[in-house]
Write a protein that holds these residues in place. Structure first.
Motif, PDB file in Angstrom:
ATOM      1  N   VAL A 109      18.234  20.951  17.728  1.00 28.77           N
ATOM      2  CA  VAL A 109      18.187  20.574  16.320  1.00 28.77           C
ATOM      3  C   VAL A 109      19.240  21.416  15.597  1.00 28.77           C
ATOM      4  O   VAL A 109      19.370  22.610  15.870  1.00 28.77           O
ATOM      5  CB  VAL A 109      16.770  20.827  15.741  1.00 28.77           C
ATOM      6  CG1 VAL A 109      16.677  20.361  14.310  1.00 28.77           C
ATOM      7  CG2 VAL A 109      15.712  20.160  16.595  1.00 28.77           C
ATOM      8  N   THR A 112      15.758  20.841   9.196  1.00 27.74           N
ATOM      9  CA  THR A 112      15.424  19.691  10.036  1.00 27.74           C
ATOM     10  C   THR A 112      14.341  20.062  11.039  1.00 27.74           C
ATOM     11  O   THR A 112      13.412  19.286  11.291  1.00 27.74           O
ATOM     12  CB  THR A 112      16.678  19.174  10.779  1.00 27.74           C
ATOM     13  OG1 THR A 112      17.717  18.940   9.826  1.00 27.74           O
ATOM     14  CG2 THR A 112      16.392  17.906  11.547  1.00 27.74           C
ATOM     15  N   THR A 113      14.433  21.252  11.602  1.00 34.48           N
ATOM     16  CA  THR A 113      13.415  21.715  12.553  1.00 34.48           C
ATOM     17  C   THR A 113      12.051  21.773  11.868  1.00 34.48           C
ATOM     18  O   THR A 113      11.043  21.352  12.445  1.00 34.48           O
ATOM     19  CB  THR A 113      13.793  23.093  13.134  1.00 34.48           C
ATOM     20  OG1 THR A 113      15.109  23.025  13.678  1.00 34.48           O
ATOM     21  CG2 THR A 113      12.828  23.512  14.223  1.00 34.48           C
ATOM     22  N   ARG A 153      11.004  19.969   9.352  1.00 31.70           N
ATOM     23  CA  ARG A 153      10.510  18.596   9.161  1.00 31.70           C
ATOM     24  C   ARG A 153       9.968  18.020  10.466  1.00 31.70           C
ATOM     25  O   ARG A 153       8.912  17.371  10.488  1.00 31.70           O
ATOM     26  CB  ARG A 153      11.618  17.703   8.597  1.00 31.70           C
ATOM     27  CG  ARG A 153      11.939  17.981   7.137  1.00 31.70           C
ATOM     28  CD  ARG A 153      12.779  16.873   6.513  1.00 31.70           C
ATOM     29  NE  ARG A 153      14.008  16.566   7.217  1.00 31.70           N
ATOM     30  CZ  ARG A 153      15.170  17.193   7.034  1.00 31.70           C
ATOM     31  NH1 ARG A 153      15.261  18.173   6.150  1.00 31.70           N
ATOM     32  NH2 ARG A 153      16.241  16.847   7.719  1.00 31.70           N
ATOM     33  N   ILE A 154      10.684  18.255  11.558  1.00 30.73           N
ATOM     34  CA  ILE A 154      10.243  17.735  12.850  1.00 30.73           C
ATOM     35  C   ILE A 154       8.926  18.393  13.267  1.00 30.73           C
ATOM     36  O   ILE A 154       7.985  17.710  13.699  1.00 30.73           O
ATOM     37  CB  ILE A 154      11.329  17.935  13.928  1.00 30.73           C
ATOM     38  CG1 ILE A 154      12.541  17.050  13.618  1.00 30.73           C
ATOM     39  CG2 ILE A 154      10.786  17.632  15.319  1.00 30.73           C
ATOM     40  CD1 ILE A 154      13.742  17.322  14.488  1.00 30.73           C
ATOM     41  N   HIS A 157      13.746  11.609  12.414  1.00 29.42           N
ATOM     42  CA  HIS A 157      14.296  12.694  11.594  1.00 29.42           C
ATOM     43  C   HIS A 157      15.754  12.970  11.926  1.00 29.42           C
ATOM     44  O   HIS A 157      16.503  13.447  11.085  1.00 29.42           O
ATOM     45  CB  HIS A 157      13.494  13.981  11.813  1.00 29.42           C
ATOM     46  CG  HIS A 157      12.092  13.883  11.342  1.00 29.42           C
ATOM     47  ND1 HIS A 157      11.746  14.028  10.025  1.00 29.42           N
ATOM     48  CD2 HIS A 157      10.945  13.615  12.007  1.00 29.42           C
ATOM     49  CE1 HIS A 157      10.444  13.871   9.907  1.00 29.42           C
ATOM     50  NE2 HIS A 157       9.933  13.622  11.094  1.00 29.42           N
ATOM     51  N   LEU A 158      16.106  12.728  13.147  1.00 32.55           N
ATOM     52  CA  LEU A 158      17.423  13.099  13.633  1.00 32.55           C
ATOM     53  C   LEU A 158      17.907  12.015  14.599  1.00 32.55           C
ATOM     54  O   LEU A 158      17.817  12.160  15.809  1.00 32.55           O
ATOM     55  CB  LEU A 158      17.306  14.454  14.347  1.00 32.55           C
ATOM     56  CG  LEU A 158      18.521  15.297  14.535  1.00 32.55           C
ATOM     57  CD1 LEU A 158      19.182  15.641  13.211  1.00 32.55           C
ATOM     58  CD2 LEU A 158      18.161  16.573  15.269  1.00 32.55           C
TER      59      LEU A 158
END
Length: 169
Positions: free
Chosen positions: A8, A13-14, A16-17, A152-153
């Protein structure tokens, strides 16, 4: 359980995941984040010694090799005179258990001092600032969890899935 590895790019972002995986009923104790030394992980579940080192595979190998060596030593002891049949079974069992115990202990000590073989391929990316997220999920949920991460990614590449992870880490 299977362990999924994916990189990530940043902490936001991490987060959110990880939040999404928690909402999907993946317990926090099954999520592990590896980052460059000194990176503040805030509330993210940091990987511990069992994920960062080669402890578990080393113990497994030591158990097998030590048990084999103990069994062979027991067989040699039984073949030498004066061995009776009753004592022979006890000798074989004792030497096998002793060999397995010593092998597991010594290998575990060595394994703790060695970095995890599975995460070695991600060292460059981690040093460049990316985060490695390890998720231990039930085998029947691997595809579902991979899809959740890709929401998310989208450009994330699932870096691999370990076939089985030990129950105790």
């Amino acid at each position: 359980m299977r362990r999924i590895y994916f990189l990530v790019p940043d902490i936001a972002t991490t987060n959110r995941i990880v939040d999404d995986l928690l909402m999907a009923k993946i317990e926090e104790r099954h999520l592990h984040v590896l980052a460059k030394r000194g990176t503040p992980l805030e509330d993210l579940p940091e990987a511990n010694l069992l994920q960062k080192s080669d402890f578990v595979p080393a113990v497994q190998q030591g158990l097998a090799l030590g048990g084999t060596a103990g069994l062979l030593a027991g067989l040699v002891a039984v073949v030498l005179p004066p061995a009776s049949t009753v004592i022979a079974g006890g000798v074989l069992l004792a030497t096998t258990l002793a060999g397995a115990s010593v092998g597991a202990w010594l290998s575990g000590m060595v394994g703790m001092s060695i970095g995890n073989r599975r995460t070695k391929e991600f060292e460059e990316a981690i040093e460049a600032g990316q985060l490695l997220l390890l998720a231990d999920v039930p085998a029947d949920r691997v595809l579902e969890i991979e899809r959740r991460v890709k929401q998310h990614l989208p450009e994330v590449e699932i870096e691999g899935t370990e076939p089985n992870i030990p129950a105790f880490p």
